[in-house]
Structures are given as structure tokens and as C-alpha cells.
Design a protein around this motif. Structure first.
Motif, PDB file in Angstrom:
ATOM      1  N   SER A  25       0.843  -1.190   0.000  1.00  0.00           N
ATOM      2  CA  SER A  25       0.000   0.000   0.000  1.00  0.00           C
ATOM      3  C   SER A  25       0.879   1.240   0.000  1.00  0.00           C
ATOM      4  CB  SER A  25      -0.899   0.019   1.237  1.00  0.00           C
ATOM      5  OG  SER A  25      -1.560   1.251   1.345  1.00  0.00           O
ATOM      6  N   LYS A  78     -21.672   8.664  -6.436  1.00  0.00           N
ATOM      7  CA  LYS A  78     -20.467   7.858  -6.590  1.00  0.00           C
ATOM      8  C   LYS A  78     -19.822   8.050  -7.966  1.00  0.00           C
ATOM      9  CE  LYS A  78     -18.696   3.165  -5.928  1.00  0.00           C
ATOM     10  NZ  LYS A  78     -19.031   1.767  -5.517  1.00  0.00           N
ATOM     11  N   GLN A  82     -16.038   9.575  -8.648  1.00  0.00           N
ATOM     12  CA  GLN A  82     -14.987   8.789  -9.295  1.00  0.00           C
ATOM     13  C   GLN A  82     -14.567   9.342 -10.645  1.00  0.00           C
ATOM     14  OE1 GLN A  82     -16.869   4.907  -9.332  1.00  0.00           O
ATOM     15  NE2 GLN A  82     -16.025   4.366  -7.329  1.00  0.00           N
ATOM     16  N   SER A 158      -8.835  11.284  -7.120  1.00  0.00           N
ATOM     17  CA  SER A 158      -8.974   9.840  -7.287  1.00  0.00           C
ATOM     18  C   SER A 158      -7.774   9.101  -6.699  1.00  0.00           C
ATOM     19  CB  SER A 158      -9.128   9.506  -8.773  1.00  0.00           C
ATOM     20  OG  SER A 158      -9.262   8.122  -8.971  1.00  0.00           O
ATOM     21  N   ALA A 161      -8.148   9.083  -2.958  1.00  0.00           N
ATOM     22  CA  ALA A 161      -9.230   8.177  -2.568  1.00  0.00           C
ATOM     23  C   ALA A 161      -8.794   6.722  -2.660  1.00  0.00           C
ATOM     24  CB  ALA A 161     -10.456   8.419  -3.441  1.00  0.00           C
ATOM     25  N   ASP A 162      -7.989   6.405  -3.656  1.00  0.00           N
ATOM     26  CA  ASP A 162      -7.548   5.021  -3.857  1.00  0.00           C
ATOM     27  C   ASP A 162      -6.630   4.530  -2.742  1.00  0.00           C
ATOM     28  OD1 ASP A 162      -8.993   4.796  -6.169  1.00  0.00           O
ATOM     29  OD2 ASP A 162      -7.290   5.120  -7.512  1.00  0.00           O
ATOM     30  N   PRO A 165      -9.117   2.729   2.555  1.00  0.00           N
ATOM     31  CA  PRO A 165     -10.014   1.561   2.471  1.00  0.00           C
ATOM     32  C   PRO A 165     -11.340   1.967   1.836  1.00  0.00           C
ATOM     33  CG  PRO A 165      -8.950   1.647   4.619  1.00  0.00           C
ATOM     34  CD  PRO A 165      -8.593   2.927   3.920  1.00  0.00           C
ATOM     35  N   GLU A 166     -11.962   1.040   1.125  1.00  0.00           N
ATOM     36  CA  GLU A 166     -13.152   1.352   0.344  1.00  0.00           C
ATOM     37  C   GLU A 166     -14.299   1.903   1.177  1.00  0.00           C
ATOM     38  OE1 GLU A 166     -14.369  -1.887  -2.048  1.00  0.00           O
ATOM     39  OE2 GLU A 166     -12.541  -1.949  -3.257  1.00  0.00           O
ATOM     40  N   ASP A 167     -14.388   1.497   2.442  1.00  0.00           N
ATOM     41  CA  ASP A 167     -15.537   1.906   3.236  1.00  0.00           C
ATOM     42  C   ASP A 167     -15.355   3.259   3.929  1.00  0.00           C
ATOM     43  OD1 ASP A 167     -13.613   1.139   5.035  1.00  0.00           O
ATOM     44  OD2 ASP A 167     -14.966  -0.008   6.334  1.00  0.00           O
TER      45      ASP A 167
END
Length: 463
Positions: A25, A78, A82, A158, A161-162, A165-167
């Protein structure tokens, strides 16, 4: 462009990882193993606003302070969130890159990836009447070891954001927040967000801290400045009371087309109408891409100010109408090869990708802290210190905010003290930057000289 390892300042500790970048990561979570009391109290923090400031703040809290439970509420849907074509471009300098490096746990790969996605700035060319030019070299890299770079705003968002974690990011959320109130079941250690009627917003959990990163027209800045917990008037009106309009409309985009071989590579180019009514900018924004921006002053009709966008329809029709009106405006100027080039760039830009905004900034900060008196709200990014774009510091200062607040929470004995420390460290610098930016913008439109404070800006370090 591959830069040598970063070795600037105490916060810029270069290191070589034996793990290939693709297998780890980019944003480390090593800070999660060591937590201060302030960080423990900050667990469950909610950040309102999923722009550069909000996302950087989420990454900083996780990586630097070790706050694992963080949520970002983003008002857009969303698909819009994105969309890498959102916004136009962000200019990052050594201060912003240094903050980004600190936020990423001193991982040089993060900064390098941002540099690789943008256009390195080597100077500025002033396009003078009669076809003459004046090139001003950018000495930033020679002075600091790091360049300035122009990056697509949507790509930078973006990218940030990447790394989470997705949540963490919740889209289509937070639009109805008009204040907060103490939770009755938690001895007032947490607050719940409420709507304009004072009702708790059901799908939002209680939180020990709200970070307002909701832009120049910030509801949370209104709460902090008014020293209230609930906006009882219209939220849109209340959030606009502390905003100063600069009398110009700024229209911009990034287009997949180069500026042309006849223009100095790696340089931004700028031209101004003799009366200052129109300013035209263009510069590199990554391989094969160009950022363009047009600033149009309000006109006067029978004593009333008329903005460039007055009378345009909304939605897709409005975007197309704006593009056509902008092209007509530029075609009405004196014939000039540079203006013709920019007209060509705009012609090749999809109307849907054109970003339009008023030249708005927060009114003078004064001595008011950047947090609420009860320690439940703290401001970051444009919500804290929206300023003129003349120095291109909005994204940089948002990253500085994130790094500074995270460091204060990491080292804090308690959350309240950490917020006070953050405000103390940021306030004077933000006031100075607001003042300098406004001064530069006003003088530039008149063709007047102004002291360049870029070296002071770039010297920033994590305290």
C-alpha cells in the motif's frame, strides 16, 4: 520526470523500500500501532467533504495519528466522485509535496506518482501586446530540490481516494447537515449531526469530532464563526455570509491537446486584456494535456454588476451555452496568435468537462480560531481559509492542514488541546497567505508589480 530521492526538511526523510511498490500500500498504517490519548479520543471522526482537503485529512489521521475509524462524507454521487475529469487542475509546490510525503509516512513513491501524472512547471511566459513575450524562469526546483507541478484535480482526488479503504468514503451523503447536537446516551462525549429542522440525520453515526472540509461555502465555517451548533436560517444563505466575491468568473478545464511547439515547453503562458477585463492562462497538465483558464470580470449595466454567466441555462444546455459565450468573448478580443491557440484548446474541450466558478474567498480570518469553542468542529482546506487562486495554493494549504492536524493529534495529550495547537500553528500562515493572494490578484489584473512571496510559501515544514 524521475526526481532524485527527497531529502528536504525533517519531515522529508527519504528511504528505500525492499518491497516492490506494486506489492504494498502506498499509504502505510504503521501509525496505527502507537496512539496518543488525543488519537484515541478522535476515533470515529467524521470528515465532511470528499475533495483534496477531506481525503488528505483522512489519510493523515490514519497514517500519522493512528486514527483507524474515520469516515468521509461526500455530497456528490459515486459516479461523479470517481470522475477523474472533475474540476480542472491543482498546482502543487514543495510545501504541498512535502506535506503529501509526510501524510504518506515518508513514502517517496507517493510524491513521485503525483509528479508523474502532472506537468512539471519550469517557468511562466507573459504574452505581451504586439506578439512580444517575457519569460520568467521558475527557480523552485533549484531553490528547494522540488518542482511545482500542475495535476488534473480529478486525478489527484482519485489518487488520494484510492489510498483509503473502500468503506472510508461515503458518497451522496452529508448534504443536509445544518449543525450538531450532543448525543444523549454518551455523556456528551460524542455529537450527532442534525438537519435544518434540528432532527438527527439517521444514517450518520455520532462522532467525537467533525472536520469541516466542505469548501468555500462551508456550513461548518458558519457554525464556527457564529459560535453556534445549529444554523436555523437557510444553510445556503448562512454559509455564504462569510464569503467575499472578487467580481470575476473563472472558467477552466484540462484538454487532451498540447499547447503547441511554438510555445515554450514546461511553461505556463498568461495574457491580459489591456483593461484587465479578461485574463487568459494555459500550461502543461501532464503528457499531451493542457490546462486552460479564463478569468472574466463582471460588467456593469445601468449601475448593476452583471456576471459573465448571468442568463445562462442550467444543466448540459448551460455548459454548451457557456462554452459558446466564452468562445465569442475571446473572438471579440484583438487578434493574437496566443488567443487563437487558446480558442482552439477550448474548441477541442468537451463542454461537459468545463469547470466554472465565481472568484470567491473567505472573508478575513481575523483572530478567530479554526475550531469551535466546544472542540467538536475543526476546519480544513477552503472551509478554513479559501483564498484567491493567484498563487495556486488551495491544494497545497489543504495538504498542509492535513499534515499539521494529524501531527497535533498524534502528539496530543487530549483532543481539545490538539485542536488548539492546530489552530495556533495554522492561523497566522493562513492569514498571511490570504492577504498576499488577494494583493497579487488585484495588482496582476492592473498590470502592476507585486512582491513574490513564493520562497516564503515553499519554506513550510511540519512543526
Amino acid at each position: 520526470m524521475r526526481l532524485p530521492p527527497l531529502r528536504l526538511a525533517t519531515a522529508f526523510i527519504s528511504r528505500t523500500s525492499t518491497v516492490p511498490p506494486t506489492s504494498r500500500s502506498l499509504f502505510s498504517t504503521s501509525a496505527l500501532n502507537m496512539k496518543s490519548n488525543a488519537a484515541t479520543q478522535a476515533e470515529g471522526t467524521v470528515i465532511v467533504g470528499g475533495g483534496i482537503a477531506g481525503l488528505a485529512m483522512a489519510a493523515a489521521l490514519r497514517n500519522v495519528a493512528g486514527v483507524s475509524n474515520v469516515k468521509v462524507l461526500e455530497a456528490s454521487a459515486k459516479a461523479d466522485f470517481q470522475n477523474t475529469d472533475s474540476g480542472a487542475a491543482a498546482q502543487l509546490g514543495p510545501n504541498g509535496l512535502r506535506a503529501l510525503n509526510f501524510i504518506s509516512d515518508n513514502d517517496d513513491d507517493v510524491v513521485q506518482k503525483v509528479l508523474d501524472m502532472g506537468g512539471i512547471l519550469e517557468g511562466n511566459v507573459m504574452m505581451m501586446p504586439g506578439g512580444q513575450t517575457m519569460a520568467i524562469p521558475d527557480t523552485t526546483q533549484a531553490d528547494t530540490g522540488m518542482p511545482q507541478v500542475l495535476v488534473r484535480w480529478g486525478m489527484l482526488r482519485s489518487f488520494l481516494a484510492d489510498q483509503l479503504p473502500e468503506d472510508v468514503v461515503v458518497t451522496d451523503a452529508g448534504k443536509d447537515i445544518a449543525g450538531y447536537k450532543s448525543s444523549s446516551d454518551d455523556n456528551s462525549q460524542h455529537v450527532s449531526m442534525i438537519d435544518s429542522s434540528g432532527n438527527a440525520i439517521a444514517d450518520l453515526s455520532s462522532t467525537p469530532l467533525i472536520i469541516g472540509a466542505d469548501g468555500v461555502r462551508s456550513a461548518f465555517r458558519a457554525l464556527v464563526r457564529k459560535d453556534v451548533t445549529h444554523l436555523t436560517t437557510d444553510v445556503t444563505d448562512a454559509s455564504g455570509e462569510d464569503v467575499k466575491y472578487g467580481g470575476r468568473i473563472n472558467i477552466k478545464a484540462v484538454v487532451n491537446k498540447s499547447l503547441g511547439e511554438e510555445y515554450k515547453s514546461g511553461h505556463t503562458h498568461a495574457a491580459f486584456a489591456p483593461d484587465g477585463s479578461v485574463a487568459v492562462f494555459a500550461g502543461p497538465a501532464g503528457e499531451g494535456s493542457t490546462y486552460w483558464a479564463i478569468s472574466v470580470a463582471d460588467s456593469v449595466n445601468e449601475g448593476d454588476a452583471v456576471t459573465f454567466t448571468d442568463g445562462l441555462p442550467s444543466g448540459s444546455d448551460g455548459k454548451m451555452a457557456l462554452k459558446e459565450k466564452l468562445l465569442a468573448k475571446l473572438n471579440s478580443l484583438d487578434s493574437d496568435p496566443y488567443i487563437t491557440t487558446v480558442i482552439d484548446l477550448i474548441t477541442h474541450t468537451s463542454a461537459e468537462k468545463i469547470f466554472c466558478q465565481k472568484s470567491e474567498e473567505a472573508k478575513e480570518l481575523g483572530t478567530h480560531p479554526l475550531h469551535s469553542a466546544d472542540g467538536r468542529v475543526v476546519l480544513a482546506g477552503d472551509a478554513a481559509h479559501a483564498m484567491s487562486a493567484s498563487y495556486g495554493q488551495a491544494a497545497n494549504f489543504a495538504l498542509e492542514d492535513a499534515a499539521t492536524l494529524a501531527a497535533c493529534i498524534r502528539d496530543g495529550d487530549d483532543l481539545e488541546g490538539a485542536l488548539k495547537d492546530y489552530s495556533k500553528k495554522r492561523l497566522d500562515r493562513c492569514i498571511e497567505m490570504q492577504t498576499r493572494s488577494a494583493e497579487r490578484a488585484a495588482k496582476a489584473m492592473k498590470g502592476e508589480q507585486v512582491e513574490d512571496v513564493s520562497k516564503w510559501i515553499f519554506q513550510w515544514e511540519i512543526a
